[in-house]
Design an enzyme around this catalytic site. Structure first.
Site, PDB file in Angstrom:
ATOM      1  N   GLY A 248       0.988  -0.608   0.089  1.00 50.14           N
ATOM      2  CA  GLY A 248      -0.271  -0.039   0.119  1.00 50.14           C
ATOM      3  C   GLY A 248       0.796   1.409   0.203  1.00 50.14           C
ATOM      4  O   GLY A 248       0.312   1.857  -0.881  1.00 50.14           O
ATOM      5  N   ASP A 249       1.762   1.532   1.592  1.00 49.58           N
ATOM      6  CA  ASP A 249       2.823   2.622   0.592  1.00 49.58           C
ATOM      7  C   ASP A 249       4.129   2.864  -0.461  1.00 49.58           C
ATOM      8  O   ASP A 249       3.698   3.400  -1.085  1.00 49.58           O
ATOM      9  CB  ASP A 249       4.208   2.235   1.642  1.00 49.58           C
ATOM     10  CG  ASP A 249       3.245   1.546   2.817  1.00 49.58           C
ATOM     11  OD1 ASP A 249       2.448   2.045   4.014  1.00 49.58           O
ATOM     12  OD2 ASP A 249       4.263   1.181   3.984  1.00 49.58           O
TER      13      ASP A 249
END
Length: 305
Positions: A248-249
């Protein structure tokens, strides 16, 4: 410039063994010490995309020195604020099951917070501030909100990777992009989704409440980008998922880094998906070579006019 903020970074002590037996001595097959932090992950992706960025946050003690040295070795530019207390250590156990033992984080004084704010004193309208990860327990719940007010006063953009009540307080300040997954989005509106149309409607509602762009990840079902004008869908690229940590980052890093260069939301969506998938298919945060390998596999379809 893009600034990433990791308020509560860590040393991630990763241990691997075939089987862990509680109450007994266990012999480790493999260990690794890694600098941990969601904003740090974003900075790594930005570096891979050759997008200038500075990693900010708090580091202290011998553990903070390790993280700082590790970031330098990775080629990251960082201006972390030095604190008196030790940066935390998280233990990641990979055995029969994955188990995490995460430290709460250091005590950060008011004077150290004021010193940190000096790093944000010269923001310009061309800058983006990305805030990711948990707060250290000594910081007030309003810490991210207070940063957002400074960002908005400078005319800059911000991204905050958060959910629930914290996201609700953030939306009226117009984040550049928000990135809920479909489960987080359903929980946010206290509903269930029966179709892709339901997910899109919820994303459009989030847009109407203040987000400039909405990215919705749906794991194996692909991803959605919702803009004020259109909705775009991309199926998930085929690959073997090795590591979901940091995916997600990486998606945020790919989107923000590309948007800073192009101001093209669709191209930013393409790179966000490629970076997120490349990390999921890697043992650590994706390299540029892996991102370039995945990029041609990303197919985007416009769903609405």
């Amino acid at each position: 410039m893009i600034y990433t903020i990791t308020v509560n970074p860590s040393i991630d002590y990763v241990v691997q063994l075939p089987h862990m037996e509680l109450g007994s001595v266990n012999r480790l097959a493999h260990t690794a010490n890694l600098p941990g932090g969601k904003g740090i992950n974003v900075s790594q992706i930005l570096n891979d995309l050759e997008q200038p960025n500075v990693a900010l946050g708090f580091l202290g003690g011998f553990t903070g020195t390790f993280v700082s040295d590790a970031l330098k070795a990775k080629g990251l530019t960082s201006h972390f604020t030095e604190i008196a207390d030790n940066t935390r250590i998280n233990v990641k156990i990979h055995a029969d099951e994955e188990t995490e033992l995460n430290g709460a984080g250091p005590d950060i004084t008011a004077a150290e917070v004021d010193k940190f704010y000096e790093e944000l004193a010269n923001l310009t309208p061309d800058d983006v501030v990305v805030m990711s990860g948990s707060l250290a327990p000594s910081l007030p719940d309003t810490f991210y909100y207070d940063i957002i007010q400074k960002v908005k006063a400078a005319g800059a953009n911000f991204v905050i990777d958060t959910t629930g009540e914290a996201l609700k307080k953030t939306l009226p300040s117009n984040p550049l992009v928000v990135k809920p997954n479909n489960h987080e989005l359903a929980a946010y509106y206290d509903t269930t989704f029966n179709s892709q149309a339901d997910i899109i409607a919820a994303g459009q509602r989030m847009l109407s409440e203040g987000a400039q762009h909405v990215l919705i990840s749906m794991a194996g079902d692909g991803g959605l980008l919702i803009t004020p004008d259109d909705v775009y869908f991309s199926p998930a690229p085929k690959g073997h998922v090795i590591n979901s940590v940091g995916a997600g980052d990486s998606m945020i890093g790919g989107f923000v880094g590309t948007f800073a260069k192009t101001h093209d939301a669709v191209e930013s969506f393409r790179y966000g998906l490629a970076c997120g998938s490349a990390t999921a298919f890697s043992e650590d945060i994706a390299t540029r070579a892996k991102i370039d390998e995945i990029l041609p596999l990303i197919k985007i379809e416009k769903l609405t006019n």
